[in-house]
Design a protein around this motif. Structure first.
Motif, PDB file in Angstrom:
ATOM      1  N   ASP A  55      30.856 -12.095  38.299  1.00  0.00           N
ATOM      2  CA  ASP A  55      30.837 -10.966  37.130  1.00  0.00           C
ATOM      3  C   ASP A  55      29.584 -10.144  37.383  1.00  0.00           C
ATOM      4  O   ASP A  55      29.723  -9.005  36.536  1.00  0.00           O
ATOM      5  N   GLY A  56      28.906 -10.362  38.002  1.00  0.00           N
ATOM      6  CA  GLY A  56      27.642  -9.512  38.201  1.00  0.00           C
ATOM      7  C   GLY A  56      26.366  -9.696  37.045  1.00  0.00           C
ATOM      8  O   GLY A  56      25.719  -9.226  36.967  1.00  0.00           O
ATOM      9  N   SER A  57      26.714 -11.103  36.477  1.00  0.00           N
ATOM     10  CA  SER A  57      25.734 -11.373  35.077  1.00  0.00           C
ATOM     11  C   SER A  57      24.733 -12.374  36.029  1.00  0.00           C
ATOM     12  O   SER A  57      23.745 -12.687  34.986  1.00  0.00           O
ATOM     13  N   ALA A  58      24.623 -12.506  37.065  1.00  0.00           N
ATOM     14  CA  ALA A  58      23.447 -13.232  37.530  1.00  0.00           C
ATOM     15  C   ALA A  58      22.089 -12.589  37.189  1.00  0.00           C
ATOM     16  O   ALA A  58      21.805 -11.298  37.105  1.00  0.00           O
ATOM     17  N   SER A  59      21.174 -13.472  36.676  1.00  0.00           N
ATOM     18  CA  SER A  59      19.880 -12.998  36.330  1.00  0.00           C
ATOM     19  C   SER A  59      18.891 -13.564  37.374  1.00  0.00           C
ATOM     20  O   SER A  59      18.835 -14.523  38.057  1.00  0.00           O
ATOM     21  N   GLY A  60      17.559 -12.711  37.398  1.00  0.00           N
ATOM     22  CA  GLY A  60      16.449 -13.039  38.414  1.00  0.00           C
ATOM     23  C   GLY A  60      15.867 -14.267  37.562  1.00  0.00           C
ATOM     24  O   GLY A  60      15.117 -14.950  38.386  1.00  0.00           O
ATOM     25  N   THR A  61      15.917 -14.506  36.421  1.00  0.00           N
ATOM     26  CA  THR A  61      15.259 -15.653  35.581  1.00  0.00           C
ATOM     27  C   THR A  61      16.081 -16.910  35.583  1.00  0.00           C
ATOM     28  O   THR A  61      17.091 -16.665  34.530  1.00  0.00           O
ATOM     29  N   PRO A  62      16.141 -18.149  36.199  1.00  0.00           N
ATOM     30  CA  PRO A  62      16.796 -19.042  36.080  1.00  0.00           C
ATOM     31  C   PRO A  62      16.952 -19.463  34.603  1.00  0.00           C
ATOM     32  O   PRO A  62      15.981 -19.624  33.830  1.00  0.00           O
ATOM     33  N   ALA A  63      18.200 -20.032  33.985  1.00  0.00           N
ATOM     34  CA  ALA A  63      18.318 -20.426  32.516  1.00  0.00           C
ATOM     35  C   ALA A  63      17.369 -21.712  32.576  1.00  0.00           C
ATOM     36  O   ALA A  63      17.000 -22.123  31.559  1.00  0.00           O
ATOM     37  N   ALA A  64      17.095 -22.326  33.600  1.00  0.00           N
ATOM     38  CA  ALA A  64      16.251 -23.651  33.542  1.00  0.00           C
ATOM     39  C   ALA A  64      15.056 -23.273  33.145  1.00  0.00           C
ATOM     40  O   ALA A  64      14.210 -24.354  32.503  1.00  0.00           O
ATOM     41  N   ALA A  65      14.548 -22.070  33.266  1.00  0.00           N
ATOM     42  CA  ALA A  65      13.001 -21.891  32.855  1.00  0.00           C
ATOM     43  C   ALA A  65      13.044 -22.006  31.549  1.00  0.00           C
ATOM     44  O   ALA A  65      11.876 -22.197  30.989  1.00  0.00           O
ATOM     45  N   THR A  66      13.939 -22.146  30.614  1.00  0.00           N
ATOM     46  CA  THR A  66      13.771 -21.903  29.267  1.00  0.00           C
ATOM     47  C   THR A  66      14.373 -23.113  28.513  1.00  0.00           C
ATOM     48  O   THR A  66      14.515 -23.338  27.396  1.00  0.00           O
ATOM     49  N   ALA A  67      15.288 -24.139  29.441  1.00  0.00           N
ATOM     50  CA  ALA A  67      15.742 -25.321  28.849  1.00  0.00           C
ATOM     51  C   ALA A  67      14.501 -26.314  28.805  1.00  0.00           C
ATOM     52  O   ALA A  67      13.746 -26.303  29.366  1.00  0.00           O
ATOM     53  N   THR A  68      14.950 -27.357  28.000  1.00  0.00           N
ATOM     54  CA  THR A  68      14.161 -28.333  27.883  1.00  0.00           C
ATOM     55  C   THR A  68      14.666 -29.400  28.752  1.00  0.00           C
ATOM     56  O   THR A  68      15.676 -29.810  29.172  1.00  0.00           O
ATOM     57  N   GLU A  69      13.521 -29.778  29.931  1.00  0.00           N
ATOM     58  CA  GLU A  69      13.710 -30.652  30.739  1.00  0.00           C
ATOM     59  C   GLU A  69      13.295 -32.142  30.516  1.00  0.00           C
ATOM     60  O   GLU A  69      12.498 -32.326  29.412  1.00  0.00           O
ATOM     61  N   PRO A  70      13.851 -33.175  31.082  1.00  0.00           N
ATOM     62  CA  PRO A  70      13.338 -34.386  30.879  1.00  0.00           C
ATOM     63  C   PRO A  70      12.069 -34.816  31.118  1.00  0.00           C
ATOM     64  O   PRO A  70      11.272 -33.727  31.794  1.00  0.00           O
ATOM     65  N   ASP A  71      11.344 -35.906  30.688  1.00  0.00           N
ATOM     66  CA  ASP A  71       9.939 -36.200  31.165  1.00  0.00           C
ATOM     67  C   ASP A  71       9.847 -36.161  32.609  1.00  0.00           C
ATOM     68  O   ASP A  71      10.308 -36.728  33.399  1.00  0.00           O
ATOM     69  N   PRO A  72       8.818 -35.594  33.115  1.00  0.00           N
ATOM     70  CA  PRO A  72       8.467 -35.297  34.296  1.00  0.00           C
ATOM     71  C   PRO A  72       8.304 -36.696  35.335  1.00  0.00           C
ATOM     72  O   PRO A  72       8.372 -37.068  36.367  1.00  0.00           O
ATOM     73  N   ASP A  73       7.740 -38.031  34.458  1.00  0.00           N
ATOM     74  CA  ASP A  73       7.627 -39.293  34.806  1.00  0.00           C
ATOM     75  C   ASP A  73       8.913 -39.687  35.441  1.00  0.00           C
ATOM     76  O   ASP A  73       9.019 -40.454  36.505  1.00  0.00           O
ATOM     77  N   VAL A  74      10.061 -39.381  34.778  1.00  0.00           N
ATOM     78  CA  VAL A  74      11.173 -39.754  35.349  1.00  0.00           C
ATOM     79  C   VAL A  74      11.498 -39.189  36.686  1.00  0.00           C
ATOM     80  O   VAL A  74      11.899 -39.726  37.874  1.00  0.00           O
ATOM     81  N   TYR A  75      11.382 -37.808  37.123  1.00  0.00           N
ATOM     82  CA  TYR A  75      11.410 -37.281  38.153  1.00  0.00           C
ATOM     83  C   TYR A  75      10.587 -37.918  39.383  1.00  0.00           C
ATOM     84  O   TYR A  75      11.025 -37.867  40.469  1.00  0.00           O
ATOM     85  N   ARG A  76       9.320 -38.333  38.844  1.00  0.00           N
ATOM     86  CA  ARG A  76       8.469 -39.050  39.801  1.00  0.00           C
ATOM     87  C   ARG A  76       9.024 -40.309  40.248  1.00  0.00           C
ATOM     88  O   ARG A  76       8.872 -40.388  41.526  1.00  0.00           O
ATOM     89  N   GLU A  77       9.499 -40.854  39.517  1.00  0.00           N
ATOM     90  CA  GLU A  77      10.127 -42.156  39.758  1.00  0.00           C
ATOM     91  C   GLU A  77      11.320 -42.037  40.778  1.00  0.00           C
ATOM     92  O   GLU A  77      11.374 -42.728  41.737  1.00  0.00           O
ATOM     93  N   LEU A  78      12.190 -41.013  40.356  1.00  0.00           N
ATOM     94  CA  LEU A  78      13.270 -40.747  41.269  1.00  0.00           C
ATOM     95  C   LEU A  78      12.729 -40.248  42.717  1.00  0.00           C
ATOM     96  O   LEU A  78      13.487 -40.436  43.628  1.00  0.00           O
ATOM     97  N   ALA A  79      11.815 -39.438  42.682  1.00  0.00           N
ATOM     98  CA  ALA A  79      11.097 -38.797  43.783  1.00  0.00           C
ATOM     99  C   ALA A  79      10.805 -40.450  44.616  1.00  0.00           C
ATOM    100  O   ALA A  79      10.695 -40.253  46.092  1.00  0.00           O
ATOM    101  N   GLY A  80      10.367 -41.302  44.095  1.00  0.00           N
ATOM    102  CA  GLY A  80       9.719 -42.516  44.687  1.00  0.00           C
ATOM    103  C   GLY A  80      10.961 -43.196  45.535  1.00  0.00           C
ATOM    104  O   GLY A  80      10.677 -44.231  46.245  1.00  0.00           O
TER     105      GLY A  80
END
Length: 269
Positions: A55-80
């Protein structure tokens, strides 16, 4: 004197059910991983919708930029979970690539085939060939016996260095409709350039093949994956055969993050 009332007997502590997690056991981390996968995959799915909104509502700024994300330590464990084994037959790209994309997939999954045909070749050309990206495959058969047989066959093809050729043959446009019976798998191996077909058959039927597929599947379940394809991009979950732009955005963001850490040091330390 009246006889004092007897104290009621203490209630018996129920014995734990067989198979139930014990108190203080190590069950929290897999549950946490699962919650992170569900949250992050849903978030990235929403971002991908916004980026490609009809519908043309795409934004140049992802919604993720303002969302609360999980602890970065968990991402690091998943990356492992990236194995980074130079001898891994089910991986392509440099073992020391800054970004690792792990794919959990089933050969009977239509969306996995769509990713394999439409998106993965572009990612290989743009990022694997220049050393930025490594792709690691995990067999995650969830659609029954045929999926299990195809997974073992892919592992067997890999034993002769033909995993990715088998992967391409098994995900060709008409491959799923022809099924994955024993003779069909042998035909796919022949098409993939597997030289010793008798060895291929023995390997596919071996206990080692079953165990290797089981290790991959248990890893998927442990992080909470419940559908295919599911991906981790340097530990960041991404669900489904998203548009190519979603993968390129995730890969480039991960590469930029790694470059920043390499030049400035890990700010978390």
């Amino acid at each position: 004197m009246p006889t004092p009332p007897r104290p009621s007997p203490a209630p018996k502590k129920p014995s734990p059910k067989k198979g139930a997690p014990k108190e203080g056991g190590s069950v929290k981390k897999p549950v946490l991983f699962g919650l992170v996968v569900v949250l992050a995959a849903g978030l990235l799915g929403f971002v991908s919708y916004r980026v490609t909104a009809p519908d043309g509502s795409a934004s140049g700024t992802p919604a993720a930029a303002t969302a609360t994300e999980p602890d970065p330590d968990v991402y690091r464990e998943l990356a492992g979970l990236a194995r980074r084994d130079a001898g891994d037959k089910q991986a392509q790209g440099r073992a020391d690539a800054p970004v690792v994309l792990i794919e959990y997939a089933d050969f009977q999954c239509g969306y996995c085939g769509k990713f394999a045909r439409d998106t993965e070749p572009e990612l290989i050309e743009r990022y694997v060939d220049d050393g930025t990206l490594r792709i690691e495959w995990r067999n995650f058969p969830i659609f029954g016996d045929a999926s299990e047989a195809a997974a073992r066959a892919s592992w067997a093809a890999g034993r002769q260095g033909r995993f990715w050729a088998f992967h391409r043959a098994a995900y060709a446009e008409d491959a799923k409709a022809k099924g994955f019976g024993k003779e069909r798998l042998r035909a796919l191996a022949r098409q993939a350039g597997v030289k010793d077909l008798d060895r291929f058959t023995r390997d596919a039927d071996s206990t080692a093949a079953t165990e290797a597929v089981g290790v991959d599947r248990q890893e998927a379940y442990r992080i909470g994956a419940t559908s295919t394809p599911s991906f981790l991009v340097n530990g960041r979950p991404l669900a489904g055969a998203q548009p190519t732009a979603v993968f390129t955005q995730a890969i480039e963001a991960a590469a930029a993050e790694e470059a920043n850490v390499g030049s400035a040091g890990d700010p978390a330390k």
